[in-house]
Design an enzyme around this catalytic site. Structure first.
Site, mmCIF file in Angstrom:
data_model
loop_
_atom_site.group_PDB
_atom_site.id
_atom_site.type_symbol
_atom_site.label_atom_id
_atom_site.label_comp_id
_atom_site.label_asym_id
_atom_site.label_seq_id
_atom_site.Cartn_x
_atom_site.Cartn_y
_atom_site.Cartn_z
ATOM 1 N N GLY A 46 114.196 65.715 -8.132
ATOM 2 C CA GLY A 46 115.574 66.212 -8.155
ATOM 3 C C GLY A 46 115.818 66.734 -9.563
ATOM 4 O O GLY A 46 115.553 66.035 -10.546
ATOM 5 N N ALA A 47 116.344 67.973 -9.647
ATOM 6 C CA ALA A 47 116.412 68.648 -10.947
ATOM 7 C C ALA A 47 117.124 67.836 -12.041
ATOM 8 O O ALA A 47 116.557 67.645 -13.133
ATOM 9 C CB ALA A 47 117.048 70.024 -10.769
ATOM 10 N N ARG A 88 106.389 70.140 -13.815
ATOM 11 C CA ARG A 88 106.818 70.867 -12.605
ATOM 12 C C ARG A 88 107.494 72.161 -13.071
ATOM 13 O O ARG A 88 108.262 72.138 -14.028
ATOM 14 C CB ARG A 88 107.804 70.034 -11.757
ATOM 15 N N GLN A 195 112.649 64.163 1.862
ATOM 16 C CA GLN A 195 113.733 63.697 0.974
ATOM 17 C C GLN A 195 115.003 63.428 1.778
ATOM 18 O O GLN A 195 115.801 62.578 1.406
ATOM 19 C CB GLN A 195 114.034 64.759 -0.100
ATOM 20 N N ASP A 236 117.670 73.785 -7.953
ATOM 21 C CA ASP A 236 116.687 73.517 -9.016
ATOM 22 C C ASP A 236 116.817 74.492 -10.167
ATOM 23 O O ASP A 236 116.521 74.173 -11.314
ATOM 24 C CB ASP A 236 115.267 73.547 -8.448
ATOM 25 N N ASN A 246 116.074 76.268 -4.427
ATOM 26 C CA ASN A 246 116.256 74.878 -3.987
ATOM 27 C C ASN A 246 115.132 74.556 -3.003
ATOM 28 O O ASN A 246 114.292 75.412 -2.684
ATOM 29 C CB ASN A 246 117.648 74.686 -3.356
HETATM 30 O O1 MRU Z 1 110.929 68.454 -4.868
HETATM 31 P P1 MRU Z 1 112.229 67.790 -5.219
HETATM 32 O O2 MRU Z 1 112.515 66.588 -4.383
HETATM 33 O O3 MRU Z 1 112.334 67.520 -6.702
HETATM 34 O O4 MRU Z 1 113.337 68.877 -4.857
HETATM 35 C C1 MRU Z 1 114.671 68.536 -5.066
HETATM 36 C C2 MRU Z 1 115.642 69.558 -4.619
HETATM 37 O O5 MRU Z 1 115.295 70.609 -4.133
HETATM 38 C C3 MRU Z 1 117.090 69.249 -4.872
HETATM 39 O O6 MRU Z 1 117.900 69.812 -3.892
HETATM 40 C C4 MRU Z 1 117.503 69.816 -6.246
HETATM 41 O O7 MRU Z 1 116.609 69.409 -7.247
HETATM 42 C C5 MRU Z 1 118.877 69.409 -6.625
HETATM 43 S S1 MRU Z 1 119.006 67.684 -6.928
HETATM 44 C C6 MRU Z 1 120.598 67.348 -7.422
#
Ligand code: MRU
Length: 346
Positions: A46-47, A88, A195, A236, A246
């Site tokens: 999550g970003a 990442r 997720q 993201d 995203n």
């Molecule tokens: O691969 P992830 O689980 O890190 O991807 C997360 C997402 O796409 C979320 O929607 C995004 O980071 C926003 S989290 C507030």
């Protein structure tokens, strides 16, 4: 409140998100390299949470540096940061967290190295606290967009687990519930890392917020049946024109929402905006191992030798985005102007 990540006693303690919901266990990272691996392996994801982890990681890295001058200290810090930045590629918050820490080090360059390390520790703690406050502000702005009684569809997890706490998209839901609104969430399971089913459903159930799990392919059905009032997702990275990177599958949801006249909201902190990038085309998309698509919970779901693709994110063109909810307020089209204004009002 769920504490996704904490910085205390010289270590970063985070909930292991690869193991939820089956077990709630914590991973301790003592070095910047361990934090980098935790980000890469999606132990923390999550970003905003990645940005917070990065800030703590840089502080841990700084603590391990033995140097007598600022120049020697900073050269080694930069080297460590360059490696962490590669963990990442898509989330803007990783570079944001690292840059904020480097700036702090430079600002205190006149101090003894031990003192700079202490300032970095304090800065990392501030990043954790601020993230929660920012999410509450996003929630406050965003909840006003929801009706007294709403079904909100969300994709992936943009909740407490994707931040230091409270969440962005789920922060909007939480704030609406706190304001007395009746909100039901439809959670896309979010293949292939789940997720949605593993994390979004888990944390909403922990808070007693009504949630129904659907597979990604069902979203269109519920929209067509007029059973979705709004879509709220996180991001993201957001380009200057409002294009949104995203979780893979978000574009599909946005296109369907547009088709059915359902508002599509993106909730994200200003640290996720990357106004140096003109449009989504220039946002780097992480490619993960096809293996992760073929194996679900340790079981293969396709014939041996299957070739699978796994772009981890997609780009939702700004034309499909109704509004972007930040801690500084709500941006509406044309985003080139509104996003710029919001970054200036911070
Ligand atoms: O691969 P992830 O689980 O890190 O991807 C997360 C997402 O796409 C979320 O929607 C995004 O980071 C926003 S989290 C507030």
């Amino acid at each position: 409140m769920i504490k996704t990540i904490e910085y205390q006693g010289g270590l970063a303690r985070m909930i292991d998100q690869t193991r939820l919901p089956r077990e709630k266990v914590f991973v301790d990272c003592r070095t910047i390299e361990e934090v980098g691996r935790a980000i890469q392996d999606l132990v923390i994801r999550g970003a905003p949470a990645i940005g917070v982890a990065a800030a703590i990681g840089v502080s841990l890295g700084a603590n391990a540096i033995e140097a007598n001058t600022f120049e020697a200290f900073y050269a080694r810090l930069e080297h460590q940061c360059d490696a962490l930045a590669k963990a990442r590629p898509t989330a803007a918050n990783l570079a944001w967290g690292i840059e904020r820490m480097k700036r702090t080090a430079r600002k205190h360059r006149h101090l003894p190295v031990a003192e700079i390390k202490e300032r970095l520790r304090q800065e990392a703690l501030a990043v954790v606290e601020e993230d929660i406050q920012i999410n509450r502000k996003i929630g406050g702005h965003g909840q006003a967009l929801l009706k007294e009684e709403s079904v909100v569809l969300t994709h992936c997890n943009a909740g407490a687990l994707a931040t230091a706490g409270y969440g962005t998209a789920l922060g909007v839901v939480r704030a609406a519930v706190e304001a007395g609104k009746r909100v039901n969430v439809l959670a896309n399971e979010t293949r292939p890392f789940f997720q949605g089913s593993r994390l979004t459903v888990w944390e909403l159930m922990e808070d007693g917020i009504p949630v129904k799990l659907i597979t990604d392919g069902m979203s269109g059905y519920f929209m067509m049946k007029q059973q979705v009032d709004a879509v709220v997702v996180g991001a993201d990275r957001i380009a200057a024109n409002g294009d949104v990177a995203n979780k893979i599958g978000t574009y599909m949801v946005a296109a369907l929402a547009h088709r059915h006249g359902i508002p599509f909201y993106v909730a994200a902190p200003v640290s996720t905006l990357d106004l140096t990038i003109a449009s989504g085309e220039a946002i780097p998309i992480e490619e993960r191992e096809g293996e992760e698509v073929v194996n679900v919970a340790g079981q293969s779901i396709a014939p041996e030798g299957t070739v699978a693709a796994y772009p981890a994110f997609d780009i939702t063109p700004h034309a499909l985005v109704t509004a972007i909810i930040t801690e500084n307020g709500i941006a509406r089209p044309p985003f080139d102007e509104s996003l710029k204004r919001l970054t200036e009002t911070g």
